[in-house]
Enzyme design. Structure first.
Site, PDB file in Angstrom:
ATOM      1  N   HIS A  64       0.815  -1.221   0.000  1.00 33.75           N
ATOM      2  CA  HIS A  64       0.000   0.000   0.000  1.00 33.75           C
ATOM      3  C   HIS A  64       0.846   1.268   0.000  1.00 33.75           C
ATOM      4  CE1 HIS A  64       0.209   0.740   4.463  1.00 33.75           C
ATOM      5  NE2 HIS A  64       0.179  -0.580   4.555  1.00 33.75           N
ATOM      6  N   ASP A  66      -0.067   4.397   1.139  1.00 27.92           N
ATOM      7  CA  ASP A  66      -0.224   5.349   2.245  1.00 27.92           C
ATOM      8  C   ASP A  66       0.578   4.929   3.465  1.00 27.92           C
ATOM      9  OD1 ASP A  66      -2.068   3.140   2.357  1.00 27.92           O
ATOM     10  OD2 ASP A  66      -3.110   4.143   3.991  1.00 27.92           O
ATOM     11  N   ASP A 126       5.919   0.940   6.879  1.00 28.43           N
ATOM     12  CA  ASP A 126       4.577   0.405   6.651  1.00 28.43           C
ATOM     13  C   ASP A 126       3.860   1.394   5.730  1.00 28.43           C
ATOM     14  OD1 ASP A 126       2.078  -0.755   6.797  1.00 28.43           O
ATOM     15  OD2 ASP A 126       1.765  -0.301   8.913  1.00 28.43           O
ATOM     16  N   GLU A 160      -4.893   2.054   2.793  1.00 28.18           N
ATOM     17  CA  GLU A 160      -4.982   0.829   3.604  1.00 28.18           C
ATOM     18  C   GLU A 160      -5.070   1.164   5.079  1.00 28.18           C
ATOM     19  OE1 GLU A 160      -3.297  -2.636   5.944  1.00 28.18           O
ATOM     20  OE2 GLU A 160      -2.659  -0.538   5.844  1.00 28.18           O
ATOM     21  N   GLU A 161      -4.364   2.202   5.511  1.00 24.10           N
ATOM     22  CA  GLU A 161      -4.289   2.519   6.938  1.00 24.10           C
ATOM     23  C   GLU A 161      -5.635   2.969   7.517  1.00 24.10           C
ATOM     24  OE1 GLU A 161      -1.964   1.855   8.872  1.00 24.10           O
ATOM     25  OE2 GLU A 161      -0.160   1.675   7.678  1.00 24.10           O
ATOM     26  N   ASP A 183       3.701  -6.548   3.778  1.00 19.48           N
ATOM     27  CA  ASP A 183       3.265  -5.419   4.605  1.00 19.48           C
ATOM     28  C   ASP A 183       3.817  -5.519   6.023  1.00 19.48           C
ATOM     29  OD1 ASP A 183       1.941  -3.209   5.539  1.00 19.48           O
ATOM     30  OD2 ASP A 183      -0.067  -4.019   5.310  1.00 19.48           O
ATOM     31  N   HIS A 364       4.669   3.034  12.629  1.00 22.26           N
ATOM     32  CA  HIS A 364       3.632   4.025  12.977  1.00 22.26           C
ATOM     33  C   HIS A 364       4.155   5.109  13.912  1.00 22.26           C
ATOM     34  CE1 HIS A 364      -0.311   1.811  11.713  1.00 22.26           C
ATOM     35  NE2 HIS A 364       0.704   1.514  10.906  1.00 22.26           N
TER      36      HIS A 364
END
Length: 386
Positions: A64, A66, A126, A160-161, A183, A364
């Protein structure tokens, strides 16, 4: 941006997608497409002979675009550190330190190169790491035509997030028998189970009266909200659960005497326990509504389900991934995802889709430190799968 209704939810994802599509063309990928919603697809054509090609399944790899909204991913300043143990000073001025006292697993990576931030942003491994592993893998195969393979499809998705990565994914256009998301995740992670997930919003109506004259007349919605929350099991909160244990997670609480709102996310790997958690929310609300003679509105929305029920009938695709890891001296760690993934949604859309590690650690936030070796092993796993 969860508050946006557009796809992609942020303009930056489309800028990134345009650059990435250009890079895919430059390395020689075929059928590179980018739609108006920010979904990229591309093909690595089969190079086996005509008789064999019919027997080779078309498989895919997905990552992904994002990054997490939990912290800024703007103006990231990454650097590679040859880690020899101890603390890593990420930002001297702001006193941001990456330390094994905070993250003891750092000791497992002494002697390796780690990619770190300057302490003011997240790194975005991520899922930039997943994108890097896939694109590097495809580039390697294009440069080594002696490695024979069937048709390979790759895709990169937005949002995705915030749980929307599969919303506008065209499974039929992708045209794969199965796929893998690449991922996040520590080296060796291989996952085909995830949470069943729902959101819950409880709105409690109150009645405000001058506090000096409130006896037997006032109904304080805030007090009722506290009472509601306290009836949920304390041991089923995120900070007290692990492995296959589900939870209720209070993510916001706001209001006045007149009206209070609680917002939760509900998670459980077991579908029956998941349904029971949702029913418990409804039961508590109904009981309080009857006792207090007030309006309590409950809104529960399912978000995604455990992909295990869709992947398990095709368990060989997990076994193939496991063998691919072992072939590059990586010990597979098969465990449930304590979260969600595009692969879960895609599995229910007819594309079985387990998840493979990309090497991310403590993602994150500002303390990300994916090891370079882990990222390289993710790429090698992709090559072995092919």
């Amino acid at each position: 941006d969860e508050s946006s209704t557009a796809t992609p939810s942020t303009a930056g994802q489309l800028v990134f997608a345009q650059e990435l599509a250009k890079q895919l063309q430059e390395i020689g990928m075929s059928d590179v497409s980018l739609d108006e919603n920010g979904y990229i697809m591309a093909t690595l054509p089969a190079n086996t002979d005509g008789n064999t090609i019919q027997d080779v399944p078309v498989i895919g790899f997905i990552a992904h675009l994002d990054t997490s909204p939990d912290m800024s991913g703007q103006n990231v300043k990454p650097r590679i550190v040859n880690y020899q143990g101890g603390d890593i000073i990420l930002n001297e001025e702001q006193k941001v330190v990456l330390s094994p006292s905070m993250f003891p697993e750092m000791k497992d990576y002494i002697g390796q190169e780690l990619i770190v931030t300057d302490g003011t942003t997240l790194l975005g491994a991520d899922d930039k790491a997943g994108i890097a592993a896939i694109v590097s893998g495809m580039k390697y195969l294009l440069e080594h035509p002696e490695i024979k393979h069937g048709k390979i499809r790759i895709a990169f998705t937005p949002d995705e997030e915030i749980g929307r990565g599969a919303n506008k994914f065209d499974v039929e256009k992708f045209g794969c028998k199965w796929a893998y998301t690449i991922d996040g995740g520590t080296i060796g992670e291989l996952e085909y189970e995830n949470f069943n997930a729902a959101s819950a919003r409880i709105t409690i109506k109150g009645r405000n009266i001058h506090p000096g004259y409130a006896k037997n007349k006032m109904h304080n919605a805030l007090q009722s909200a506290i009472r509601f929350h306290n009836q949920l099991p304390e041991e089923q909160r995120p900070e007290k659960t692990e492995k296959y244990e589900g939870f209720y997670h209070l993510i916001s609480f706001s209001g006045t005497v007149e009206e209070a709102t609680l917002s939760y996310i509900i998670r459980d790997h077991d579908r029956k326990l998941f349904e029971a958690k949702k029913m418990r929310i409804k039961d508590i609300a109904q009981q309080m509504k009857d006792e207090l003679n007030t309006d309590i509105l409950v809104e529960i929305k399912d978000q995604y389900y455990n992909m295990r029920e869709k992947v398990e009938p095709h368990k060989e695709i997990v076994e193939i991934a496991s063998e691919a890891m072992k072939a590059c001296d990586v010990e597979p760690i098969i465990k449930p995802i304590r979260g969600g993934t595009d692969g879960a949604r895609l599995s229910f859309m007819g594309l079985p889709c387990p998840n493979i590690f990309a090497g991310g650690i403590t993602f994150h936030g500002r303390y990300e430190y994916p090891p370079v070796k882990s990222l390289e092993k993710s790429k090698e796993t992709i090559l072995n799968l092919v």
